[in-house]
Design a protein around this motif. Structure first.
Motif, PDB file in Angstrom:
ATOM      1  N   GLN A 129      -8.305 -53.704 -40.140  1.00 50.20           N
ATOM      2  CA  GLN A 129      -7.256 -52.725 -39.858  1.00 50.20           C
ATOM      3  C   GLN A 129      -7.251 -52.314 -38.380  1.00 50.20           C
ATOM      4  O   GLN A 129      -6.196 -52.274 -37.746  1.00 50.20           O
ATOM      5  CB  GLN A 129      -7.455 -51.500 -40.755  1.00 50.20           C
ATOM      6  CG  GLN A 129      -7.221 -51.799 -42.231  1.00 50.20           C
ATOM      7  CD  GLN A 129      -7.526 -50.614 -43.121  1.00 50.20           C
ATOM      8  OE1 GLN A 129      -7.729 -49.497 -42.653  1.00 50.20           O
ATOM      9  NE2 GLN A 129      -7.564 -50.843 -44.425  1.00 50.20           N
ATOM     10  N   MET A 186       0.942 -48.903 -36.918  1.00 53.14           N
ATOM     11  CA  MET A 186       0.197 -48.211 -37.964  1.00 53.14           C
ATOM     12  C   MET A 186       0.260 -48.929 -39.308  1.00 53.14           C
ATOM     13  O   MET A 186      -0.489 -48.594 -40.230  1.00 53.14           O
ATOM     14  CB  MET A 186       0.711 -46.778 -38.110  1.00 53.14           C
ATOM     15  CG  MET A 186       0.438 -45.900 -36.895  1.00 53.14           C
ATOM     16  SD  MET A 186      -1.324 -45.738 -36.529  1.00 53.14           S
ATOM     17  CE  MET A 186      -1.840 -44.706 -37.892  1.00 53.14           C
ATOM     18  N   LEU A 196      -2.886 -50.397 -41.148  1.00 54.98           N
ATOM     19  CA  LEU A 196      -3.735 -49.703 -42.116  1.00 54.98           C
ATOM     20  C   LEU A 196      -3.537 -50.239 -43.529  1.00 54.98           C
ATOM     21  O   LEU A 196      -4.317 -49.907 -44.430  1.00 54.98           O
ATOM     22  CB  LEU A 196      -3.436 -48.201 -42.087  1.00 54.98           C
ATOM     23  CG  LEU A 196      -3.643 -47.492 -40.743  1.00 54.98           C
ATOM     24  CD1 LEU A 196      -3.452 -46.000 -40.887  1.00 54.98           C
ATOM     25  CD2 LEU A 196      -5.010 -47.811 -40.170  1.00 54.98           C
ATOM     26  N   ALA A 202      -5.508 -43.708 -36.034  1.00 56.55           N
ATOM     27  CA  ALA A 202      -5.781 -44.599 -37.166  1.00 56.55           C
ATOM     28  C   ALA A 202      -7.116 -44.269 -37.806  1.00 56.55           C
ATOM     29  O   ALA A 202      -7.245 -44.257 -39.041  1.00 56.55           O
ATOM     30  CB  ALA A 202      -5.755 -46.051 -36.695  1.00 56.55           C
ATOM     31  N   THR A 261      -5.884 -45.812 -31.817  1.00 58.16           N
ATOM     32  CA  THR A 261      -7.140 -46.070 -32.526  1.00 58.16           C
ATOM     33  C   THR A 261      -7.707 -44.775 -33.095  1.00 58.16           C
ATOM     34  O   THR A 261      -8.209 -44.738 -34.225  1.00 58.16           O
ATOM     35  CB  THR A 261      -8.162 -46.726 -31.587  1.00 58.16           C
ATOM     36  OG1 THR A 261      -7.598 -47.924 -31.038  1.00 58.16           O
ATOM     37  CG2 THR A 261      -9.433 -47.090 -32.336  1.00 58.16           C
ATOM     38  N   LEU A 316      -4.457 -53.383 -35.379  1.00 53.74           N
ATOM     39  CA  LEU A 316      -3.849 -52.338 -34.554  1.00 53.74           C
ATOM     40  C   LEU A 316      -3.832 -52.716 -33.086  1.00 53.74           C
ATOM     41  O   LEU A 316      -2.997 -52.229 -32.315  1.00 53.74           O
ATOM     42  CB  LEU A 316      -4.623 -51.035 -34.757  1.00 53.74           C
ATOM     43  CG  LEU A 316      -4.004 -49.753 -34.229  1.00 53.74           C
ATOM     44  CD1 LEU A 316      -2.770 -49.380 -35.049  1.00 53.74           C
ATOM     45  CD2 LEU A 316      -5.017 -48.617 -34.278  1.00 53.74           C
TER      46      LEU A 316
END
Length: 263
Positions: free
Chosen positions: A169, A66, A69, A213, A210, A173
């Motif tokens: 981002q 995470m 992000l 996020a 996903t 991930l």
């Protein structure tokens, strides 16, 4: 007037003369030949990017997915692209290991009927294009997952992000997914069942990460979370089914052809 008997150069009175051989290269020529060639701008750029890779940031993306992000397109584009590439290559590696084990099991089952195992393996590998199909499946699945999360998130969320930042981002991930696929590929040589368990666990974890996020990135209101999750999952499943249906029957036909031709 006198001339040098060796080189033929005219001699001046009271001048110290040194003969210069015609074959002797000039100083400028020697310097120019010893000067290293300038590397290609493309190679230089690639080396610069690789040199700027922060290993600690990559380790952090693996330990804490995470943290992707926090990536930004202006400074962290490389990590987003790296995550997407590693994820796709890891899935293709798993497909290759599955193909390898599948052919070995087929050859083992008909061991008494095989004269040349290496030649049979080569022919079976040519008749069974699993890796190419899985590459297409993985590529489209990855594009749809990232793309639909980006589009729906920007449309349904309270926070709008530039598509580059979103891609970086969501791409970063996927790095942990690539590691999971690689581990599943290696496990294939130990246990096929455990390899499939790891594969499906990685796929489900990738989808869940996903979605989480996307909800956090775009600040999707809780009233729309269920709709967002449902749409992303539905579109992803439909895309996988369409792609798989396009070559699923072909794989079955190729497997039957292997049995007829080799055995």
């Amino acid at each position: 007037m006198s001339f040098c008997t060796k080189c033929g150069q005219q001699l001046q009175p009271n001048e110290i003369h040194t003969c210069v051989s015609p074959e002797q290269p000039s100083v400028n020529a020697t310097l120019s030949s010893s000067t290293p060639s300038t590397p290609s701008p493309i190679l230089t750029t690639a080396r610069d990017h690789l040199a700027n890779v922060d290993k600690h940031k990559i380790l952090n993306l693996i330990k804490n997915p995470m943290s992707a992000l926090q990536l930004r397109s202006e400074s962290d584009l490389l990590y987003g692209v790296l995550g997407l590439v590693v994820s796709l290559l890891g899935f293709v590696l798993w497909a290759w290991s599955f193909k390898h084990q599948l052919i070995k099991l087929m050859l083992l089952g008909f061991g008494s009927l095989i004269n040349d195992e290496k030649e049979s393996y080569r022919e079976a590998s040519e008749y069974l294009p699993i890796v190419n199909h899985m590459l297409l499946l993985g590529l489209i699945s990855l594009i749809v997952l990232v793309g639909i999360t980006l589009l729906l998130g920007n449309k349904m969320g309270l926070h709008k992000l530039h598509w580059k930042d979103s891609m970086v981002q969501l791409g970063g991930l996927q790095l942990i997914s690539g590691i999971g696929f690689i581990v599943a590929a290696l496990m294939m040589f130990i246990s096929i069942k455990l390899s499939f368990v790891l594969l499906f666990t990685t796929l489900l974890a990738t989808l869940a990460l996903t979605l989480v996020a996307g909800i956090e990135m775009f600040r999707i209101h809780r009233d729309r979370i269920a709709l967002f999750i449902g749409l992303v999952v539905l579109i992803q499943v439909c895309a996988i089914l369409v792609v798989f249906n396009s070559f699923g029957s072909e794989l079955i036909e190729e497997a039957q052809r292997i049995s007829r031709n080799l055995f």
